[in-house]
Design a protein around this motif. Structure first.
Motif, PDB file in Angstrom:
ATOM      1  N   MET A   1       0.848  -1.180   0.000  1.00  0.00           N
ATOM      2  CA  MET A   1       0.000   0.000   0.000  1.00  0.00           C
ATOM      3  C   MET A   1       0.895   1.245   0.000  1.00  0.00           C
ATOM      4  N   PRO A   2       0.589   2.231  -0.836  1.00  0.00           N
ATOM      5  CA  PRO A   2       1.436   3.428  -0.868  1.00  0.00           C
ATOM      6  C   PRO A   2       1.371   4.193   0.460  1.00  0.00           C
ATOM      7  N   ALA A   3       2.443   4.869   0.744  1.00  0.00           N
ATOM      8  CA  ALA A   3       2.494   5.642   1.983  1.00  0.00           C
ATOM      9  C   ALA A   3       1.638   6.900   1.845  1.00  0.00           C
ATOM     10  N   ARG A   4       1.151   7.369   2.968  1.00  0.00           N
ATOM     11  CA  ARG A   4       0.356   8.593   2.945  1.00  0.00           C
ATOM     12  C   ARG A   4       1.284   9.790   2.805  1.00  0.00           C
ATOM     13  N   ASN A   5       0.806  10.773   2.088  1.00  0.00           N
ATOM     14  CA  ASN A   5       1.586  11.979   1.889  1.00  0.00           C
ATOM     15  C   ASN A   5       0.827  13.128   2.529  1.00  0.00           C
ATOM     16  N   LYS A   6       1.307  13.560   3.699  1.00  0.00           N
ATOM     17  CA  LYS A   6       0.606  14.594   4.480  1.00  0.00           C
ATOM     18  C   LYS A   6       0.511  15.910   3.712  1.00  0.00           C
ATOM     19  N   GLU A   7       1.543  16.213   2.913  1.00  0.00           N
ATOM     20  CA  GLU A   7       1.515  17.466   2.139  1.00  0.00           C
ATOM     21  C   GLU A   7       0.402  17.435   1.105  1.00  0.00           C
ATOM     22  N   GLN A   8       0.288  16.289   0.408  1.00  0.00           N
ATOM     23  CA  GLN A   8      -0.785  16.158  -0.587  1.00  0.00           C
ATOM     24  C   GLN A   8      -2.149  16.219   0.089  1.00  0.00           C
ATOM     25  N   GLU A   9      -2.271  15.566   1.243  1.00  0.00           N
ATOM     26  CA  GLU A   9      -3.548  15.573   1.954  1.00  0.00           C
ATOM     27  C   GLU A   9      -3.907  17.009   2.357  1.00  0.00           C
ATOM     28  N   ALA A  10      -2.917  17.763   2.837  1.00  0.00           N
ATOM     29  CA  ALA A  10      -3.163  19.158   3.219  1.00  0.00           C
ATOM     30  C   ALA A  10      -3.562  19.981   1.991  1.00  0.00           C
ATOM     31  N   GLN A  27     -10.248  18.273  11.819  1.00  0.00           N
ATOM     32  CA  GLN A  27     -10.159  16.847  12.143  1.00  0.00           C
ATOM     33  C   GLN A  27      -9.107  16.224  11.245  1.00  0.00           C
ATOM     34  N   PRO A  28      -8.700  14.984  11.567  1.00  0.00           N
ATOM     35  CA  PRO A  28      -7.800  14.296  10.640  1.00  0.00           C
ATOM     36  C   PRO A  28      -8.435  14.191   9.255  1.00  0.00           C
ATOM     37  N   TYR A  29      -7.588  14.202   8.257  1.00  0.00           N
ATOM     38  CA  TYR A  29      -7.973  14.174   6.843  1.00  0.00           C
ATOM     39  C   TYR A  29      -9.113  13.198   6.552  1.00  0.00           C
ATOM     40  N   GLU A  30      -8.894  11.908   6.919  1.00  0.00           N
ATOM     41  CA  GLU A  30      -9.894  10.896   6.575  1.00  0.00           C
ATOM     42  C   GLU A  30     -11.217  11.114   7.309  1.00  0.00           C
ATOM     43  N   PRO A  97      -4.326   6.782   0.752  1.00  0.00           N
ATOM     44  CA  PRO A  97      -3.624   7.363  -0.409  1.00  0.00           C
ATOM     45  C   PRO A  97      -4.443   7.271  -1.701  1.00  0.00           C
ATOM     46  N   GLN A  98      -5.245   6.218  -1.836  1.00  0.00           N
ATOM     47  CA  GLN A  98      -6.082   6.081  -3.031  1.00  0.00           C
ATOM     48  C   GLN A  98      -7.158   7.175  -3.054  1.00  0.00           C
ATOM     49  N   VAL A  99      -7.658   7.538  -1.879  1.00  0.00           N
ATOM     50  CA  VAL A  99      -8.649   8.621  -1.786  1.00  0.00           C
ATOM     51  C   VAL A  99      -8.007   9.927  -2.267  1.00  0.00           C
ATOM     52  N   THR A 100      -6.775  10.165  -1.810  1.00  0.00           N
ATOM     53  CA  THR A 100      -6.051  11.376  -2.212  1.00  0.00           C
ATOM     54  C   THR A 100      -5.823  11.381  -3.720  1.00  0.00           C
ATOM     55  N   LEU A 101      -5.401  10.238  -4.256  1.00  0.00           N
ATOM     56  CA  LEU A 101      -5.182  10.104  -5.694  1.00  0.00           C
ATOM     57  C   LEU A 101      -6.458  10.438  -6.462  1.00  0.00           C
ATOM     58  N   CYS A 102      -7.568   9.927  -5.969  1.00  0.00           N
ATOM     59  CA  CYS A 102      -8.863  10.149  -6.609  1.00  0.00           C
ATOM     60  C   CYS A 102      -9.208  11.641  -6.617  1.00  0.00           C
ATOM     61  N   LEU A 103      -8.961  12.320  -5.504  1.00  0.00           N
ATOM     62  CA  LEU A 103      -9.287  13.751  -5.432  1.00  0.00           C
ATOM     63  C   LEU A 103      -8.368  14.567  -6.339  1.00  0.00           C
ATOM     64  N   TYR A 104      -7.120  14.137  -6.457  1.00  0.00           N
ATOM     65  CA  TYR A 104      -6.226  14.789  -7.430  1.00  0.00           C
ATOM     66  C   TYR A 104      -6.742  14.571  -8.848  1.00  0.00           C
ATOM     67  N   ALA A 105      -7.223  13.360  -9.113  1.00  0.00           N
ATOM     68  CA  ALA A 105      -7.778  13.066 -10.444  1.00  0.00           C
ATOM     69  C   ALA A 105      -8.969  13.982 -10.720  1.00  0.00           C
ATOM     70  N   LEU A 121      -6.278  22.180  -8.577  1.00  0.00           N
ATOM     71  CA  LEU A 121      -5.534  21.282  -7.697  1.00  0.00           C
ATOM     72  C   LEU A 121      -4.501  20.570  -8.542  1.00  0.00           C
ATOM     73  N   GLY A 122      -3.272  20.561  -8.074  1.00  0.00           N
ATOM     74  CA  GLY A 122      -2.232  19.814  -8.776  1.00  0.00           C
ATOM     75  C   GLY A 122      -1.742  20.538 -10.022  1.00  0.00           C
TER      76      GLY A 122
END
Length: 169
Positions: A1-10, A27-30, A97-105, A121-122
């Protein structure tokens, strides 16, 4: 599983706040995204009336429906299936991380919609760059010897230990 990227989440949370024009709970990202309410509001801001019904509170099942409505809406909006997270990825925190990827998409796809003028974004998507070549330019390579068919002084791949060869010790 890919590691979480706090910068991307922020960055994603900042983008969501910018699009919605409102502060998200601290609250926390998720946890911010988990019930799907913020996600549904987000796609409705980007593409109005994408999600007709949002359950602000309810059972886990009702909240998961929010997430599924968001997924259906972004699929219609043009986010490729392989970039859309599974409901459990977010709801059960299986693959954030997949959720983050999806939001970037989703952020990327907004660039294909001229009616969307909100925050980006991005990175900016590359524009299609058509090139026109003359018949002469297209045929110019035919006179050249392809290097892969080139001259190798009789060398072969014999003895390289490929499949089917015995191993010499």
């Amino acid at each position: 599983m890919p590691a979480r990227n706090k910068e991307q989440e922020a960055e994603v949370l900042q983008w969501i706040e910018d699009v919605l024009g409102e502060k998200l709970p601290p609250q926390p990202y998720e946890d911010v995204l988990r019930d799907g309410v913020v996600l549904c509001k987000l796609i409705n801001k980007i593409a109005p009336n994408s999600v007709k019904k949002i359950q602000p509170k309810g059972t886990n099942f009702q909240l998961m429906e929010n997430v599924q409505r968001f997924q259906d809406a972004i699929r219609k909006y043009g986010v490729p299936d392989e970039e859309i997270f599974q409901t459990a990825d977010l709801f059960e925190r299986r693959n954030i991380p997949q959720v983050t990827l999806c939001l970037y998409a989703l952020g990327r796809i907004t660039q294909k919609h001229p009616e969307y003028t909100g925050p980006r974004l991005g990175p900016k998507m590359a524009e299609e760059h058509k090139r026109e070549f003359t018949e002469e330019q297209l045929r110019a390579h035919e006179a050249h010897l392809n290097l892969q068919m080139g001259y190798n002084k009789g060398a072969s791949q014999a003895g390289l230990g490929s499949f089917g060869n015995t191993r010499h010790m």
